[in-house]
Design a protein around this motif. Structure first.
Motif, PDB file in Angstrom:
ATOM      1  N   ARG A 124       0.826  -1.208   0.000  1.00 59.75           N
ATOM      2  CA  ARG A 124       0.000   0.000   0.000  1.00 59.75           C
ATOM      3  C   ARG A 124       0.864   1.263   0.000  1.00 59.75           C
ATOM      4  NH1 ARG A 124      -1.658   3.738   3.771  1.00 59.75           N
ATOM      5  NH2 ARG A 124      -3.855   4.404   3.758  1.00 59.75           N
ATOM      6  N   TRP A 125       1.989   1.241   0.744  1.00 59.24           N
ATOM      7  CA  TRP A 125       2.774   2.458   0.936  1.00 59.24           C
ATOM      8  C   TRP A 125       3.956   2.614  -0.016  1.00 59.24           C
ATOM      9  CZ3 TRP A 125       0.795   6.326   3.381  1.00 59.24           C
ATOM     10  CH2 TRP A 125      -0.161   6.093   4.365  1.00 59.24           C
ATOM     11  N   LEU A 126       4.359   1.557  -0.681  1.00 59.67           N
ATOM     12  CA  LEU A 126       5.510   1.657  -1.572  1.00 59.67           C
ATOM     13  C   LEU A 126       5.319   2.691  -2.681  1.00 59.67           C
ATOM     14  CD1 LEU A 126       8.324   0.548  -2.129  1.00 59.67           C
ATOM     15  CD2 LEU A 126       7.281  -1.310  -3.455  1.00 59.67           C
ATOM     16  N   PRO A 127       4.149   2.754  -3.343  1.00 56.74           N
ATOM     17  CA  PRO A 127       3.961   3.806  -4.352  1.00 56.74           C
ATOM     18  C   PRO A 127       4.072   5.215  -3.784  1.00 56.74           C
ATOM     19  CG  PRO A 127       2.323   2.083  -4.625  1.00 56.74           C
ATOM     20  CD  PRO A 127       3.007   1.816  -3.315  1.00 56.74           C
ATOM     21  N   SER A 128       3.709   5.400  -2.516  1.00 53.91           N
ATOM     22  CA  SER A 128       3.822   6.734  -1.914  1.00 53.91           C
ATOM     23  C   SER A 128       5.262   7.207  -1.905  1.00 53.91           C
ATOM     24  CB  SER A 128       3.295   6.713  -0.472  1.00 53.91           C
ATOM     25  OG  SER A 128       1.917   6.476  -0.440  1.00 53.91           O
ATOM     26  N   GLY A 129       6.169   6.312  -1.537  1.00 58.98           N
ATOM     27  CA  GLY A 129       7.574   6.681  -1.530  1.00 58.98           C
ATOM     28  C   GLY A 129       8.082   7.035  -2.912  1.00 58.98           C
ATOM     29  N   LEU A 130       7.633   6.304  -3.917  1.00 57.23           N
ATOM     30  CA  LEU A 130       8.039   6.603  -5.287  1.00 57.23           C
ATOM     31  C   LEU A 130       7.645   8.006  -5.714  1.00 57.23           C
ATOM     32  CD1 LEU A 130       7.203   3.241  -7.065  1.00 57.23           C
ATOM     33  CD2 LEU A 130       9.322   4.506  -7.402  1.00 57.23           C
ATOM     34  N   LEU A 131       6.483   8.453  -5.260  1.00 55.82           N
ATOM     35  CA  LEU A 131       5.923   9.701  -5.766  1.00 55.82           C
ATOM     36  C   LEU A 131       6.214  10.918  -4.905  1.00 55.82           C
ATOM     37  CD1 LEU A 131       2.501   8.208  -6.819  1.00 55.82           C
ATOM     38  CD2 LEU A 131       4.288   8.968  -8.355  1.00 55.82           C
ATOM     39  N   LEU A 176      -5.470   3.289  -8.594  1.00 58.57           N
ATOM     40  CA  LEU A 176      -4.854   2.947  -9.877  1.00 58.57           C
ATOM     41  C   LEU A 176      -5.344   3.874 -10.980  1.00 58.57           C
ATOM     42  CD1 LEU A 176      -3.091   1.094 -11.594  1.00 58.57           C
ATOM     43  CD2 LEU A 176      -5.046  -0.484 -11.781  1.00 58.57           C
ATOM     44  N   ALA A 177      -6.645   4.177 -10.982  1.00 56.60           N
ATOM     45  CA  ALA A 177      -7.191   5.093 -11.980  1.00 56.60           C
ATOM     46  C   ALA A 177      -6.573   6.483 -11.856  1.00 56.60           C
ATOM     47  CB  ALA A 177      -8.715   5.182 -11.843  1.00 56.60           C
ATOM     48  N   SER A 178      -6.374   6.950 -10.622  1.00 60.02           N
ATOM     49  CA  SER A 178      -5.784   8.271 -10.424  1.00 60.02           C
ATOM     50  C   SER A 178      -4.336   8.306 -10.906  1.00 60.02           C
ATOM     51  CB  SER A 178      -5.866   8.672  -8.944  1.00 60.02           C
ATOM     52  OG  SER A 178      -4.959   7.931  -8.163  1.00 60.02           O
ATOM     53  N   LEU A 179      -3.600   7.219 -10.702  1.00 57.59           N
ATOM     54  CA  LEU A 179      -2.218   7.166 -11.166  1.00 57.59           C
ATOM     55  C   LEU A 179      -2.142   7.134 -12.689  1.00 57.59           C
ATOM     56  CD1 LEU A 179      -0.724   4.660  -8.582  1.00 57.59           C
ATOM     57  CD2 LEU A 179      -0.202   7.087  -8.778  1.00 57.59           C
ATOM     58  N   ALA A 180      -3.056   6.397 -13.311  1.00 58.15           N
ATOM     59  CA  ALA A 180      -3.090   6.362 -14.773  1.00 58.15           C
ATOM     60  C   ALA A 180      -3.378   7.750 -15.335  1.00 58.15           C
ATOM     61  CB  ALA A 180      -4.145   5.357 -15.245  1.00 58.15           C
ATOM     62  N   LEU A 181      -4.315   8.459 -14.702  1.00 60.14           N
ATOM     63  CA  LEU A 181      -4.625   9.817 -15.152  1.00 60.14           C
ATOM     64  C   LEU A 181      -3.456  10.758 -14.884  1.00 60.14           C
ATOM     65  CD1 LEU A 181      -6.685  11.807 -16.324  1.00 60.14           C
ATOM     66  CD2 LEU A 181      -7.612  12.087 -13.998  1.00 60.14           C
ATOM     67  N   MET A 182      -2.777  10.575 -13.745  1.00 59.67           N
ATOM     68  CA  MET A 182      -1.638  11.422 -13.409  1.00 59.67           C
ATOM     69  C   MET A 182      -0.530  11.311 -14.457  1.00 59.67           C
ATOM     70  SD  MET A 182       0.770  11.254 -10.012  1.00 59.67           S
ATOM     71  CE  MET A 182      -0.664  11.116  -8.931  1.00 59.67           C
ATOM     72  N   ALA A 183      -0.351  10.122 -15.003  1.00 61.18           N
ATOM     73  CA  ALA A 183       0.721   9.911 -15.968  1.00 61.18           C
ATOM     74  C   ALA A 183       0.533  10.741 -17.231  1.00 61.18           C
ATOM     75  CB  ALA A 183       0.812   8.431 -16.324  1.00 61.18           C
ATOM     76  N   VAL A 184      -0.713  11.089 -17.557  1.00 60.80           N
ATOM     77  CA  VAL A 184      -0.971  11.832 -18.800  1.00 60.80           C
ATOM     78  C   VAL A 184      -1.528  13.225 -18.557  1.00 60.80           C
ATOM     79  CG1 VAL A 184      -1.350   9.699 -20.089  1.00 60.80           C
ATOM     80  CG2 VAL A 184      -3.299  10.830 -19.013  1.00 60.80           C
ATOM     81  N   ALA A 185      -1.826  13.576 -17.309  1.00 62.48           N
ATOM     82  CA  ALA A 185      -2.430  14.881 -17.014  1.00 62.48           C
ATOM     83  C   ALA A 185      -1.501  16.013 -17.454  1.00 62.48           C
ATOM     84  CB  ALA A 185      -2.728  14.994 -15.524  1.00 62.48           C
ATOM     85  N   GLY A 216      10.631   4.710   2.590  1.00 63.17           N
ATOM     86  CA  GLY A 216      12.050   4.998   2.401  1.00 63.17           C
ATOM     87  C   GLY A 216      12.605   4.328   1.154  1.00 63.17           C
ATOM     88  N   VAL A 217      12.292   3.050   0.962  1.00 58.54           N
ATOM     89  CA  VAL A 217      12.748   2.331  -0.236  1.00 58.54           C
ATOM     90  C   VAL A 217      12.130   2.937  -1.490  1.00 58.54           C
ATOM     91  CG1 VAL A 217      12.629   0.118  -1.451  1.00 58.54           C
ATOM     92  CG2 VAL A 217      13.205   0.181   0.976  1.00 58.54           C
ATOM     93  N   GLY A 218      10.845   3.268  -1.415  1.00 58.43           N
ATOM     94  CA  GLY A 218      10.188   3.874  -2.568  1.00 58.43           C
ATOM     95  C   GLY A 218      10.805   5.204  -2.950  1.00 58.43           C
ATOM     96  N   ALA A 219      11.151   6.014  -1.942  1.00 58.40           N
ATOM     97  CA  ALA A 219      11.769   7.308  -2.216  1.00 58.40           C
ATOM     98  C   ALA A 219      13.128   7.131  -2.892  1.00 58.40           C
ATOM     99  CB  ALA A 219      11.921   8.105  -0.926  1.00 58.40           C
ATOM    100  N   LEU A 220      13.912   6.171  -2.415  1.00 62.66           N
ATOM    101  CA  LEU A 220      15.208   5.919  -3.047  1.00 62.66           C
ATOM    102  C   LEU A 220      15.033   5.403  -4.473  1.00 62.66           C
ATOM    103  CD1 LEU A 220      17.133   4.263  -0.076  1.00 62.66           C
ATOM    104  CD2 LEU A 220      17.414   6.581  -0.971  1.00 62.66           C
ATOM    105  N   LEU A 221      14.042   4.520  -4.668  1.00 64.29           N
ATOM    106  CA  LEU A 221      13.780   3.999  -6.005  1.00 64.29           C
ATOM    107  C   LEU A 221      13.311   5.109  -6.942  1.00 64.29           C
ATOM    108  CD1 LEU A 221      13.478   1.651  -7.983  1.00 64.29           C
ATOM    109  CD2 LEU A 221      11.208   1.204  -7.022  1.00 64.29           C
ATOM    110  N   GLY A 222      12.420   5.974  -6.431  1.00 64.16           N
ATOM    111  CA  GLY A 222      11.948   7.089  -7.255  1.00 64.16           C
ATOM    112  C   GLY A 222      13.082   8.025  -7.638  1.00 64.16           C
ATOM    113  N   VAL A 249       5.867   7.592 -11.753  1.00 63.77           N
ATOM    114  CA  VAL A 249       4.409   7.474 -11.747  1.00 63.77           C
ATOM    115  C   VAL A 249       3.988   6.160 -12.392  1.00 63.77           C
ATOM    116  CG1 VAL A 249       2.243   8.522 -12.514  1.00 63.77           C
ATOM    117  CG2 VAL A 249       4.152   9.983 -11.819  1.00 63.77           C
ATOM    118  N   LEU A 250       4.632   5.817 -13.518  1.00 59.11           N
ATOM    119  CA  LEU A 250       4.288   4.573 -14.205  1.00 59.11           C
ATOM    120  C   LEU A 250       4.653   3.355 -13.354  1.00 59.11           C
ATOM    121  CD1 LEU A 250       5.419   5.482 -17.838  1.00 59.11           C
ATOM    122  CD2 LEU A 250       3.109   5.511 -16.876  1.00 59.11           C
ATOM    123  N   VAL A 251       5.800   3.404 -12.697  1.00 58.45           N
ATOM    124  CA  VAL A 251       6.193   2.295 -11.831  1.00 58.45           C
ATOM    125  C   VAL A 251       5.231   2.186 -10.649  1.00 58.45           C
ATOM    126  CG1 VAL A 251       8.010   1.402 -10.334  1.00 58.45           C
ATOM    127  CG2 VAL A 251       8.601   2.427 -12.527  1.00 58.45           C
TER     128      VAL A 251
END
Length: 483
Positions: free
Chosen positions: A20-27, A84-93, A150-156, A175-177
């Motif tokens: 649940r939280w890994l995408p948060s770190g990425l973004l 997931l829908a919000s992330l898909a829209l974010m990628a092209v917004a 923390g891992v997500g932030a480093l990956l991002g 965003v895509l990841v």
């Protein structure tokens, strides 16, 4: 649920929590920059962020009641699909209104997501073993959040450093990841989360919609009857107000001591990752604090210590001192969350658990907004240092609100009933609630903690802390309070 052991339930809960939280770190490190890259000004970014806050405020309680009435699994599934829908829209917004819709969808996601997973874990654990100490899982969940972000932030940051890949810009890659990871999370949810519901189908859905307002009303009514629960939920008001100090004011304070916003922003990236790892370490201390002090005294101590760390951020000179205080603040923050949540859970049984959790979570929304207005205005009128000191005092003065839970625990211990925050049987939980609140309806008392503080839009530089909230606004869900 009963076919799973306590260990299996905890493993599944922590796995889903991490996903649940890994995408948060990425973004969290790219969200503001992405919107700027797509042409939005800082004032427009502030306006689109309002969409999430308004939607969460409007839907937090109804969706909590809906989860209690219909079931945690279907509501959580809906939330993660919306994410997931919000992330898909974010990628092209590429416009103000598209990003406004992105943040509105994030608001729907956060409102639906606030509480069901944790409520499922507690109820499933107690169903498997009424004497199980679920606080251990809640503490480990805080550790998982810190590590995942923390891992997500480093990956991002690594993805951004790679630069553009074909037509995909460097800031779009994370965003895509994140969207791909969100899809994995949905599959994992369908596979790992088991929930026994008595009935299903369209008739159940209609009944659940009709029952949701009643669930919310009865959850609110519990606050009037249970002074322990009321005091615990009130802590969120002080917490939401005070969190502005280390979410929104820290970047400005750091820019003061390093001599510029650009240099502060360069430090905040790795500092944000380190802060979430410190948060994880603090959460890992929860079992020790429970054994040595007990839940209520430890939670009160954390409130005072967090105020002290914010004083350090405001008074210490130089970036090293400020950042050390910042890391200490997040260590305390990580320890505070499971303690507070465990105390709330001990005041409730199952039927309205998510509703009260949503109520507790919702308290942070107006408090955080008020804190943002008051403390930033105070910083303009005086100094950032003064504003941080005021916020520190507000954080610390919430400590006495844990006294009712402590007294109820002592009274329960004298009568042979387990203390809130310690392993207890189902009968013990009900006994604690009755001793604190007087007569309770046959359906049983309920209550629960919650999520993240309000989204903070940085003034001078993107705030790397994103207390699971900034991350939530970015596509995964707030500490969060995580809490």
């Amino acid at each position: 649920m009963s076919v799973l052991s306590v260990r299996q339930i905890r493993f599944r809960y922590l796995t889903l929590h991490g996903l649940r939280w890994l995408p948060s770190g990425l973004l969290m490190t790219v969200m503001i920059l992405l919107m700027q890259e797509r042409g939005l000004s800082l004032s427009q970014i502030g306006l689109v962020a309002i969409a999430q806050g308004l939607v969460v405020l409007a839907l937090e309680l109804p969706t909590g009641g809906f989860a209690d009435a219909l079931g945690r699994r279907p509501v959580l599934l809906t939330a993660w699909v919306v994410a997931l829908a919000s992330l898909a829209l974010m990628a092209v917004a590429d416009s103000f209104w598209m990003f406004f819709l992105v943040w509105a969808l994030q608001g729907v996601y956060r409102a639906l997501d606030s509480g069901p997973l944790e409520s499922w874990y507690v109820d499933a654990t107690l169903a498997a073993d009424p004497d199980a100490a679920y606080e251990r899982g809640l503490g480990w969940a805080g550790t998982v959040i810190g590590v995942a972000i923390g891992v997500g932030a480093l990956l991002g940051g690594g993805l951004v450093a790679l630069g553009p890949i074909g037509p995909v810009s460097a800031l779009t890659g994370p965003v895509l990841v994140a969207a791909a990871l969100q899809a994995v999370s949905i599959v994992a949810l369908l596979t790992l989360m088991r929930e026994q519901r008595p009935t299903s189908g369209p008739a159940t859905l209609r009944t659940s919609v009709a029952q949701a307002p009643r669930m919310v009303g009865q959850a609110v009514g519990l606050l009037r009857r249970n002074r322990v629960l009321l005091a615990l939920v009130s802590v969120e008001l002080f917490w939401g107000f005070g969190m502005v100090t280390f979410e929104s004011l820290l970047p400005i304070r750091l820019s003061e001591v390093v001599g510029g916003a650009d240099r502060a922003a360069a430090l905040l990236g790795p500092a944000g990752s380190a802060a979430w790892l410190a948060n994880a370490a603090g959460a890992a201390l929860t079992p020790v604090l429970l054994r040595r002090l007990g839940a209520a005294p430890a939670a009160a101590l954390m409130r005072v210590l967090q105020g002290v760390t914010v004083v350090g951020m405001g008074l210490l000179a130089g970036p090293v001192g400020v950042l050390l205080a910042y890391l200490a603040c997040y260590t305390v923050h990580g320890a505070s969350n499971p303690l507070h949540m465990g105390l709330l859970h001990r005041q409730v049984d199952g039927p309205y658990r998510t509703s009260v959790l949503s109520l507790n979570s919702m308290m942070a929304q107006p408090a955080g907004a008020l804190g943002a207005v008051v403390l930033t205005a105070l910083a303009d009128a005086t100094s950032v240092r003064v504003a941080m000191l005021v916020g520190a005092v507000v954080l610390a003065v919430a400590a006495p609100l844990y006294l009712p839970a402590w007294r109820a625990g002592r009274a329960a211990a004298r009568s042979g009933v387990a203390e809130p925050g310690a392993p207890a049987s189902g009968a013990a939980v009900s006994g604690v609630a009755r001793s604190a609140a007087g007569p309770v309806p046959a359906t049983g008392p309920d209550g629960i903690p919650a999520g993240p503080g309000p989204v903070a839009v940085p003034v001078s530089a993107p705030s790397a802390d994103a207390d699971a909230d900034a991350g939530a606004g970015a596509g995964s869900g707030s500490v969060g309070r995580s809490r």
